[in-house]
Design an enzyme around this catalytic site. Structure first.
Site, PDB file in Angstrom:
ATOM      1  N   ARG A 173     -16.980  -0.261  -1.359  1.00  0.00           N
ATOM      2  CA  ARG A 173     -17.969  -0.799  -0.425  1.00  0.00           C
ATOM      3  C   ARG A 173     -18.074   0.040   0.846  1.00  0.00           C
ATOM      4  NH1 ARG A 173     -16.189  -3.972   3.252  1.00  0.00           N
ATOM      5  NH2 ARG A 173     -17.938  -5.408   3.302  1.00  0.00           N
ATOM      6  N   PRO A 217       5.132  -2.828  -4.581  1.00  0.00           N
ATOM      7  CA  PRO A 217       5.438  -3.658  -3.403  1.00  0.00           C
ATOM      8  C   PRO A 217       6.251  -2.915  -2.344  1.00  0.00           C
ATOM      9  CG  PRO A 217       6.532  -4.528  -5.398  1.00  0.00           C
ATOM     10  CD  PRO A 217       5.664  -3.402  -5.821  1.00  0.00           C
ATOM     11  N   GLU A 275      10.050  -3.509 -14.290  1.00  0.00           N
ATOM     12  CA  GLU A 275      10.822  -3.640 -13.051  1.00  0.00           C
ATOM     13  C   GLU A 275      10.539  -2.511 -12.065  1.00  0.00           C
ATOM     14  OE1 GLU A 275      12.885  -6.144 -11.910  1.00  0.00           O
ATOM     15  OE2 GLU A 275      11.881  -7.130 -13.584  1.00  0.00           O
ATOM     16  N   ASP A 325     -17.896  -5.996   9.617  1.00  0.00           N
ATOM     17  CA  ASP A 325     -16.908  -6.808   8.902  1.00  0.00           C
ATOM     18  C   ASP A 325     -15.697  -7.078   9.773  1.00  0.00           C
ATOM     19  OD1 ASP A 325     -18.326  -6.720   6.565  1.00  0.00           O
ATOM     20  OD2 ASP A 325     -17.292  -4.932   5.829  1.00  0.00           O
TER      21      ASP A 325
HETATM   22  N1  ADE Z   1       2.730  -4.242  -7.940  1.00  0.00           N
HETATM   23  C1  ADE Z   1       3.515  -5.331  -7.953  1.00  0.00           C
HETATM   24  N2  ADE Z   1       3.469  -5.963  -6.785  1.00  0.00           N
HETATM   25  C2  ADE Z   1       2.624  -5.265  -5.978  1.00  0.00           C
HETATM   26  C3  ADE Z   1       2.167  -5.410  -4.648  1.00  0.00           C
HETATM   27  N3  ADE Z   1       2.581  -6.405  -3.865  1.00  0.00           N
HETATM   28  N4  ADE Z   1       1.306  -4.501  -4.183  1.00  0.00           N
HETATM   29  C4  ADE Z   1       0.907  -3.472  -4.953  1.00  0.00           C
HETATM   30  N5  ADE Z   1       1.301  -3.279  -6.205  1.00  0.00           N
HETATM   31  C5  ADE Z   1       2.151  -4.163  -6.731  1.00  0.00           C
END
Ligand code: ADE
Length: 239
Positions: free
Chosen positions: A158, A93, A120, A173
């Site tokens: 794709r 994230p 974590e 697209d």
């Molecule tokens: N792993 C955990 N959350 C994630 C996210 N939002 N994007 C990519 N990988 C992740």
């Protein structure tokens, strides 16, 4: 293109790789996906891949040892297949937000190595030592990188030339083509369904009018739903 996936859950990829466009791309020889079980690269006999963070804190972190060992196995396998250096990717994230231009960039690479995180997070030295491109799906947290890596692989597959049936199939697209607008409404048979009609212009056979109508609809839809994508440059009339 070759994609190596480093994961704690290789079975999650089975259905994904055996169905739909990803399967077609693999069968056409455009894409090879190799999954590696991170646990089989554990450096102890218990298959340990995670440990507590130094300094305390909740949760567990992926350890360096298994990740580096697996990365070395991936690199040697790719080299044995005639490739030189993988573009390393880490799903987290904290990464750069995945979007269509990034997928287009990745689809031009001959070899990706994708590390799916868990727990974590990662020992920071994985970032330091492997210098992966960190990619995020969005501002939310998943339990692991597997689903995110499938999103990435699907989006890349794709775009591989020849993967989609129609040549240039991905050009129209949403987010694609020169102006990266959302795609407008589309219709298929029947002409009338429960009192709802297909717009007359689409039945006219006038390709100029159809193209103009489609562009106007795409602009209108993009202005309504994603004004951030239309930064003035499409706003002029007759453009
Ligand atoms: N792993 C955990 N959350 C994630 C996210 N939002 N994007 C990519 N990988 C992740």
């Amino acid at each position: 293109m070759r994609i190596d996936v480093v994961t704690l859950f290789p079975p999650m990829f089975q259905g994904f790789l055996e169905l739909g466009l990803v399967r077609i791309a693999r069968e056409k020889g455009l894409l090879e996906v190799v999954c590696h079980d991170l646990r089989s690269h554990a450096t102890d006999r218990y298959g340990t891949v995670d440990d507590k963070p130094y300094g305390g804190g909740p949760g567990m972190l992926l350890m360096c040892g298994p990740v580096f060992a697996c990365d070395e196995a991936v690199t040697s396998a790719g080299r044995a297949a005639g490739l030189s250096q993988p573009r390393r990717i880490m799903l987290t994230p904290q990464g750069r937000r995945l979007d269509q231009p990034l997928l287009e960039e990745l689809a031009r690479e001959p070899w990706l190595s994708v590390l799916c995180g868990h727990y974590e997070g990662f020992d920071e030295r994985i970032r330091q030592g492997l210098a992966p491109l960190e990619i995020s799906l969005g501002d939310y947290v998943l339990s692991g990188g597997e689903v995110a890596s499938m999103v990435l692989i699907d989006g890349v597959a794709r775009l591989l030339p020849g993967a989609l049936g129609a040549p240039g199939g991905a050009q129209d697209d949403s987010f694609s083509g020169a102006d990266r607008l959302l795609e407008g409404p589309q219709y298929t048979r029947p002409r009338t369904f429960r009192g709802m009609e297909v717009p007359e212009v689409l039945l006219s056979g006038d390709h100029g009018r159809i193209a103009k109508w489609r562009r106007e609809c795409a602009l209108q839809r993009t202005r309504e739903r994603r004004p951030d994508l239309v930064r003035g440059e499409h706003e002029e009339p007759n453009n």
